[in-house]
Scaffold this active site. Structure first.
Site, mmCIF file in Angstrom:
data_model
loop_
_atom_site.group_PDB
_atom_site.id
_atom_site.type_symbol
_atom_site.label_atom_id
_atom_site.label_comp_id
_atom_site.label_asym_id
_atom_site.label_seq_id
_atom_site.Cartn_x
_atom_site.Cartn_y
_atom_site.Cartn_z
ATOM 1 N N MET A 26 0.964 -1.293 0.105
ATOM 2 C CA MET A 26 0.082 -0.002 0.178
ATOM 3 C C MET A 26 0.919 1.148 -0.091
ATOM 4 O O MET A 26 0.460 2.453 0.431
ATOM 5 C CB MET A 26 -0.979 -0.015 1.152
ATOM 6 C CG MET A 26 -2.087 -1.184 1.058
ATOM 7 S SD MET A 26 -3.637 -0.908 2.133
ATOM 8 C CE MET A 26 -2.748 -0.727 3.647
ATOM 9 N N ASN A 28 4.067 3.896 1.103
ATOM 10 C CA ASN A 28 4.693 4.383 2.436
ATOM 11 C C ASN A 28 5.690 3.242 2.688
ATOM 12 O O ASN A 28 5.875 2.652 3.882
ATOM 13 C CB ASN A 28 3.417 4.614 3.555
ATOM 14 C CG ASN A 28 4.057 5.428 4.587
ATOM 15 O OD1 ASN A 28 5.185 5.889 4.570
ATOM 16 N ND2 ASN A 28 3.488 5.234 5.910
ATOM 17 N N GLY A 32 11.235 -2.893 5.499
ATOM 18 C CA GLY A 32 10.707 -4.011 5.606
ATOM 19 C C GLY A 32 10.149 -4.416 4.194
ATOM 20 O O GLY A 32 10.113 -5.735 3.533
ATOM 21 N N HIS A 33 9.494 -3.676 3.305
ATOM 22 C CA HIS A 33 9.104 -3.761 2.024
ATOM 23 C C HIS A 33 10.284 -3.797 1.172
ATOM 24 O O HIS A 33 10.052 -4.671 0.369
ATOM 25 C CB HIS A 33 8.233 -2.561 1.573
ATOM 26 C CG HIS A 33 6.935 -2.065 2.281
ATOM 27 N ND1 HIS A 33 6.854 -1.093 3.068
ATOM 28 C CD2 HIS A 33 5.805 -2.797 2.219
ATOM 29 C CE1 HIS A 33 5.678 -1.084 3.322
ATOM 30 N NE2 HIS A 33 5.212 -2.030 3.164
ATOM 31 N N GLN A 57 -10.297 -2.853 2.456
ATOM 32 C CA GLN A 57 -9.848 -3.236 3.646
ATOM 33 C C GLN A 57 -9.810 -2.407 4.926
ATOM 34 O O GLN A 57 -9.521 -2.961 5.955
ATOM 35 C CB GLN A 57 -8.517 -3.965 3.363
ATOM 36 C CG GLN A 57 -7.258 -3.025 3.424
ATOM 37 C CD GLN A 57 -6.283 -3.684 2.867
ATOM 38 O OE1 GLN A 57 -6.117 -4.059 1.531
ATOM 39 N NE2 GLN A 57 -5.017 -3.894 3.663
ATOM 40 N N LEU A 173 11.139 -7.896 9.605
ATOM 41 C CA LEU A 173 12.328 -6.881 9.693
ATOM 42 C C LEU A 173 12.176 -6.051 10.981
ATOM 43 O O LEU A 173 11.096 -5.494 11.130
ATOM 44 C CB LEU A 173 12.486 -6.205 8.274
ATOM 45 C CG LEU A 173 13.947 -5.746 8.328
ATOM 46 C CD1 LEU A 173 14.954 -6.922 7.920
ATOM 47 C CD2 LEU A 173 14.247 -4.708 7.171
ATOM 48 N N SER A 183 4.603 0.685 8.490
ATOM 49 C CA SER A 183 4.225 1.858 7.967
ATOM 50 C C SER A 183 3.582 2.733 9.103
ATOM 51 O O SER A 183 3.560 3.709 9.107
ATOM 52 C CB SER A 183 3.066 1.823 6.712
ATOM 53 O OG SER A 183 3.796 1.137 5.674
HETATM 54 O O1 PAF Z 1 0.044 -5.878 3.472
HETATM 55 C C1 PAF Z 1 -0.366 -4.828 2.842
HETATM 56 O O2 PAF Z 1 0.148 -3.970 2.544
HETATM 57 C C2 PAF Z 1 -1.947 -4.799 2.187
HETATM 58 O O3 PAF Z 1 -2.916 -5.529 2.957
HETATM 59 C C3 PAF Z 1 -2.085 -5.633 0.859
HETATM 60 C C4 PAF Z 1 -1.448 -7.023 0.799
HETATM 61 C C5 PAF Z 1 -1.026 -4.924 -0.139
HETATM 62 C C6 PAF Z 1 -3.495 -5.476 0.136
HETATM 63 O O4 PAF Z 1 -3.681 -4.366 -0.117
#
Ligand code: PAF
Length: 274
Positions: A26, A28, A32-33, A57, A173, A183
């Protein structure tokens, strides 16, 4: 690195490849990403990150409208990490009409833990993940283990729909003091950031007690909840569950301990495999 915003552009960017390895996010982004991108790179012939803040969500009182949108900084980090394609669609592109087909994960998985405190969350997650995996023609997809239950929902969905996609989970991480990268850590004040370490410390103490042979789970969970509350947190849950399905454990099961708690106005989650 190509940055694309429409499905047409994405299809054209993907046309030369056979095995997209995809990291849904998502935005930001934090370290970790970036660890997810690095894990994705050897899995396919093209690495794709998606950036989309998925309204479906978020609950009505959650942070959808204030969730940080930081596309430029995200793309700089992704490019440095060797990402090949960023798919950052608008809402109109991904939801051109209200999403009336929804993926509803089974209640035994989706209505417990995060699902109990965030009703509809996993329907929103499963629906967008299904769409993103389909749009990106993913053959591998990488998710963080910090969102342990989310990873399980995605794995089961892909398995039950016979989707030819390897789902890969990457270890959480952590900052030097043990706080899981998230985030939402950006919402913490400087004081809260120092206090936030208590969540991972609490889980570690719980995991250590179980490794030491204790299996009075209810007492251990209650003690962990009290120590968070005593420090001013508002815990939603601190639980020991079996790894296989997140149900209540029996002695001998492989375990994971999971927690969600609010510090000030920021809700944090974390988990540790025992
Ligand atoms: O973990 C997230 O960042 C979100 O839940 C995802 C998997 C990108 C779905 O919007």
């Amino acid at each position: 690195m190509k940055i694309v915003h429409t499905l047409a552009e994405l299809r054209s960017a993907l046309s030369a490849y056979r095995h997209p390895a995809v990291v849904p996010t998502m935005g930001n982004l934090h370290a970790g990403h970036i660890a997810l991108i690095k894990a994705a790179k050897p899995l396919g012939d093209v690495t794709v990150a998606t950036i989309f803040v998925n309204r479906l969500q978020f609950g009505p009182k959650e942070d959808f409208s204030t969730y940080p949108r930081t596309l430029e900084a995200d793309c700089a980090q992704l490019e440095a990490a060797g990402c090949d394609i960023v798919f950052a669609p608008s809402e109109a592109e991904l939801y051109p009409e209200p999403q009336s087909f929804l993926i509803q994960p089974p209640p035994d998985l989706a209505n417990i833990l995060e699902g109990e405190f965030r009703p509809g969350f996993f329907t929103g997650v499963a629906t967008i993940v299904m769409k993103l995996l389909s749009c990106t023609q993913a053959r591998s997809a990488v998710f963080g283990k910090k969102d342990y239950q989310q990873l399980m929902v995605v794995r089961r969905m892909v398995q039950q729909f016979n989707m030819p996609i390897d789902i890969v989970g990457v270890d959480t991480l952590r900052a030097d003091d043990g706080l899981a990268m998230s985030s939402r850590n950006g919402y913490l004040s400087a004081t809260e950031r120092q206090e936030a370490v208590l969540l991972s410390q609490t889980l570690k103490a719980l995991a250590d007690a179980m490794r030491g042979g204790r299996c009075d789970y209810a007492a251990l969970e209650a003690q962990a909840m009290s120590s968070l509350s005593a420090a001013g947190w508002k815990p939603d849950y601190v639980v020991a569950r079996r790894r296989v399905d997140l149900q209540a454990p029996q002695p001998g099961d492989a375990l994971v301990v999971l927690a969600a708690a609010k510090l000030g106005t920021t809700r944090l989650i974390d988990n540790l495999e025992v």
